[in-house]
Design a protein around this motif. Structure first.
Motif, PDB file in Angstrom:
ATOM      1  N   VAL A 123       0.620  -1.707   0.092  1.00 34.26           N
ATOM      2  CA  VAL A 123       0.229   0.422   0.057  1.00 34.26           C
ATOM      3  C   VAL A 123       0.931   1.228  -0.216  1.00 34.26           C
ATOM      4  O   VAL A 123       1.766   1.398   0.304  1.00 34.26           O
ATOM      5  CB  VAL A 123      -1.024  -0.303   1.344  1.00 34.26           C
ATOM      6  N   ILE A 124       0.256   2.619  -0.565  1.00 34.79           N
ATOM      7  CA  ILE A 124       1.368   3.572  -0.965  1.00 34.79           C
ATOM      8  C   ILE A 124      -0.399   4.585  -0.451  1.00 34.79           C
ATOM      9  O   ILE A 124      -1.024   4.656  -1.005  1.00 34.79           O
ATOM     10  CB  ILE A 124       1.836   3.898  -2.340  1.00 34.79           C
ATOM     11  N   ILE A 125       0.554   5.229   0.873  1.00 35.47           N
ATOM     12  CA  ILE A 125      -0.316   6.188   1.143  1.00 35.47           C
ATOM     13  C   ILE A 125      -0.175   7.851   0.281  1.00 35.47           C
ATOM     14  O   ILE A 125       0.878   8.213   0.161  1.00 35.47           O
ATOM     15  CB  ILE A 125       0.197   6.072   3.024  1.00 35.47           C
ATOM     16  N   LYS A 126      -0.699   7.987  -0.424  1.00 31.62           N
ATOM     17  CA  LYS A 126      -0.436   9.128  -1.019  1.00 31.62           C
ATOM     18  C   LYS A 126      -0.011  10.465  -0.367  1.00 31.62           C
ATOM     19  O   LYS A 126      -0.758  10.454   0.397  1.00 31.62           O
ATOM     20  CB  LYS A 126      -1.795   8.979  -2.421  1.00 31.62           C
ATOM     21  N   GLY A 127       0.739  10.546  -1.085  1.00 31.49           N
ATOM     22  CA  GLY A 127       1.493  12.474   0.048  1.00 31.49           C
ATOM     23  C   GLY A 127       0.906  13.205  -0.583  1.00 31.49           C
ATOM     24  O   GLY A 127       0.710  13.978   0.161  1.00 31.49           O
ATOM     25  N   CYS A 128       1.267  14.212  -1.904  1.00 25.68           N
ATOM     26  CA  CYS A 128       0.990  14.982  -2.890  1.00 25.68           C
ATOM     27  C   CYS A 128      -0.670  15.267  -2.171  1.00 25.68           C
ATOM     28  O   CYS A 128      -1.744  14.469  -2.772  1.00 25.68           O
ATOM     29  CB  CYS A 128       1.415  15.068  -4.370  1.00 25.68           C
ATOM     30  N   SER A 129      -1.417  16.225  -1.937  1.00 29.12           N
ATOM     31  CA  SER A 129      -2.627  16.578  -1.858  1.00 29.12           C
ATOM     32  C   SER A 129      -3.037  17.886  -2.502  1.00 29.12           C
ATOM     33  O   SER A 129      -2.566  19.291  -1.500  1.00 29.12           O
ATOM     34  CB  SER A 129      -3.579  16.037  -0.660  1.00 29.12           C
ATOM     35  N   ARG A 130      -4.721  18.152  -3.014  1.00 26.28           N
ATOM     36  CA  ARG A 130      -4.768  19.794  -2.769  1.00 26.28           C
ATOM     37  C   ARG A 130      -5.981  20.315  -1.915  1.00 26.28           C
ATOM     38  O   ARG A 130      -5.892  21.688  -1.656  1.00 26.28           O
ATOM     39  CB  ARG A 130      -5.466  18.893  -4.672  1.00 26.28           C
ATOM     40  N   LYS A 131      -6.100  19.094  -1.213  1.00 29.46           N
ATOM     41  CA  LYS A 131      -6.822  19.174   0.295  1.00 29.46           C
ATOM     42  C   LYS A 131      -6.125  19.796   1.458  1.00 29.46           C
ATOM     43  O   LYS A 131      -5.470  19.109   1.096  1.00 29.46           O
ATOM     44  CB  LYS A 131      -7.900  17.999  -0.149  1.00 29.46           C
ATOM     45  N   PRO A 132      -5.937  20.107   2.682  1.00 34.11           N
ATOM     46  CA  PRO A 132      -5.774  20.166   3.463  1.00 34.11           C
ATOM     47  C   PRO A 132      -5.931  19.541   4.436  1.00 34.11           C
ATOM     48  O   PRO A 132      -6.181  19.236   5.068  1.00 34.11           O
ATOM     49  CB  PRO A 132      -6.235  21.701   4.006  1.00 34.11           C
ATOM     50  N   VAL A 133      -4.845  17.631   4.004  1.00 31.75           N
ATOM     51  CA  VAL A 133      -5.458  16.880   4.830  1.00 31.75           C
ATOM     52  C   VAL A 133      -4.406  17.046   6.023  1.00 31.75           C
ATOM     53  O   VAL A 133      -2.735  17.267   5.680  1.00 31.75           O
ATOM     54  CB  VAL A 133      -4.511  15.444   3.542  1.00 31.75           C
ATOM     55  N   PRO A 134      -4.663  17.044   7.357  1.00 33.25           N
ATOM     56  CA  PRO A 134      -3.925  17.533   8.315  1.00 33.25           C
ATOM     57  C   PRO A 134      -2.330  16.175   8.723  1.00 33.25           C
ATOM     58  O   PRO A 134      -3.324  14.464   8.504  1.00 33.25           O
ATOM     59  CB  PRO A 134      -4.516  17.492   9.432  1.00 33.25           C
ATOM     60  N   MET A 135      -1.190  16.484   8.794  1.00 31.71           N
ATOM     61  CA  MET A 135      -0.331  14.877   9.397  1.00 31.71           C
ATOM     62  C   MET A 135      -1.450  14.161  10.192  1.00 31.71           C
ATOM     63  O   MET A 135      -0.474  13.234   9.644  1.00 31.71           O
ATOM     64  CB  MET A 135       1.185  15.588   9.420  1.00 31.71           C
ATOM     65  N   ARG A 136      -1.844  14.470  11.256  1.00 25.77           N
ATOM     66  CA  ARG A 136      -2.612  13.469  11.535  1.00 25.77           C
ATOM     67  C   ARG A 136      -3.481  12.444  10.715  1.00 25.77           C
ATOM     68  O   ARG A 136      -3.172  11.458  11.813  1.00 25.77           O
ATOM     69  CB  ARG A 136      -2.964  14.079  13.269  1.00 25.77           C
ATOM     70  N   ALA A 137      -3.570  13.146  10.350  1.00 24.84           N
ATOM     71  CA  ALA A 137      -4.169  12.072   9.490  1.00 24.84           C
ATOM     72  C   ALA A 137      -3.511  11.054   8.526  1.00 24.84           C
ATOM     73  O   ALA A 137      -3.733   9.769   8.198  1.00 24.84           O
ATOM     74  CB  ALA A 137      -5.204  12.567   8.113  1.00 24.84           C
ATOM     75  N   TYR A 138      -2.265  11.179   8.207  1.00 24.29           N
ATOM     76  CA  TYR A 138      -1.926  10.559   7.594  1.00 24.29           C
ATOM     77  C   TYR A 138      -1.305   9.341   8.573  1.00 24.29           C
ATOM     78  O   TYR A 138      -0.666   8.121   7.967  1.00 24.29           O
ATOM     79  CB  TYR A 138      -0.658  10.699   7.231  1.00 24.29           C
ATOM     80  N   VAL A 139      -0.604   9.248  10.028  1.00 25.69           N
ATOM     81  CA  VAL A 139      -0.014   8.752  10.879  1.00 25.69           C
ATOM     82  C   VAL A 139      -1.274   8.000  11.102  1.00 25.69           C
ATOM     83  O   VAL A 139      -1.331   6.327  11.418  1.00 25.69           O
ATOM     84  CB  VAL A 139       0.108   9.319  12.211  1.00 25.69           C
ATOM     85  N   LEU A 140      -2.514   8.190  12.035  1.00 22.21           N
ATOM     86  CA  LEU A 140      -3.184   7.842  11.860  1.00 22.21           C
ATOM     87  C   LEU A 140      -3.845   6.306  10.416  1.00 22.21           C
ATOM     88  O   LEU A 140      -4.000   5.256  10.537  1.00 22.21           O
ATOM     89  CB  LEU A 140      -5.209   8.407  12.000  1.00 22.21           C
TER      90      LEU A 140
END
Length: 170
Positions: A123-140
């Protein structure tokens, strides 16, 4: 000329894009300092009068973050009182920044996803986003994916950073 083959599209790599789960809706910040004397001093009677005269209906179905942009020492009840005024209108109310608001939304929705579809898959967690996805969401997201994924990477398929590889099962 040789045919160009998209190896990423043909791979077994699963992309987990947090933007796909980004809740639709308007996010608004309410700055309490607008109702403080010179932005710093809370006079209860004046504060309550400002809240009474404010048009709360403008926040209908919005996600709202309440904070104070100045260094004023604001009693806890002030934010609670603003939240009570907002309650009949807003979808969600938090005390904090807009980033805190987005993090709170992800904290609610990420546990509800069925991660079993990523069982034993890279699985790859997509890194680039156009929306303000907070770092806490990536960690979760990584936390919830880890028990299922064979491996977890971050970024884009062409330049992913490896983060986790499940131990080999014997």
């Amino acid at each position: 000329m040789e045919e160009i083959i998209n190896k990423v599209a043909n791979s077994v790599l699963e992309v987990f894009d947090l933007e796909d789960y980004y809740p639709k809706g308007i996010r608004t910040k309410i700055d309490i300092s607008q109702w403080l004397l010179e932005g710093f001093l809370l006079k209860e009677k004046d504060f309550r009068e400002h809240l009474k005269n404010h048009d709360w209906s403008q926040y209908q179905d919005q996600y709202v973050a309440i904070n104070c942009s100045t260094d004023a020492i604001v009693p806890a009840w002030a934010s609670i009182l603003v939240a009570i005024q907002l309650a009949p209108f807003a979808k969600k109310i938090i005390n904090g920044t807009l980033e805190d608001l987005d993090a709170s939304l992800y904290e609610e929705l990420l546990p509800k996803i069925d991660y079993s579809v990523y069982e034993n898959k890279p699985v790859i967690i997509k890194g680039c986003s156009r929306k303000p996805v907070p770092m806490r969401a990536y960690v979760l997201a990584a936390h919830y994916l880890q028990p299922f994924a064979r491996s977890i990477m971050y970024g884009e398929a062409c330049s992913a950073v490896p983060l986790y590889k499940a131990p080999k099962k014997e």
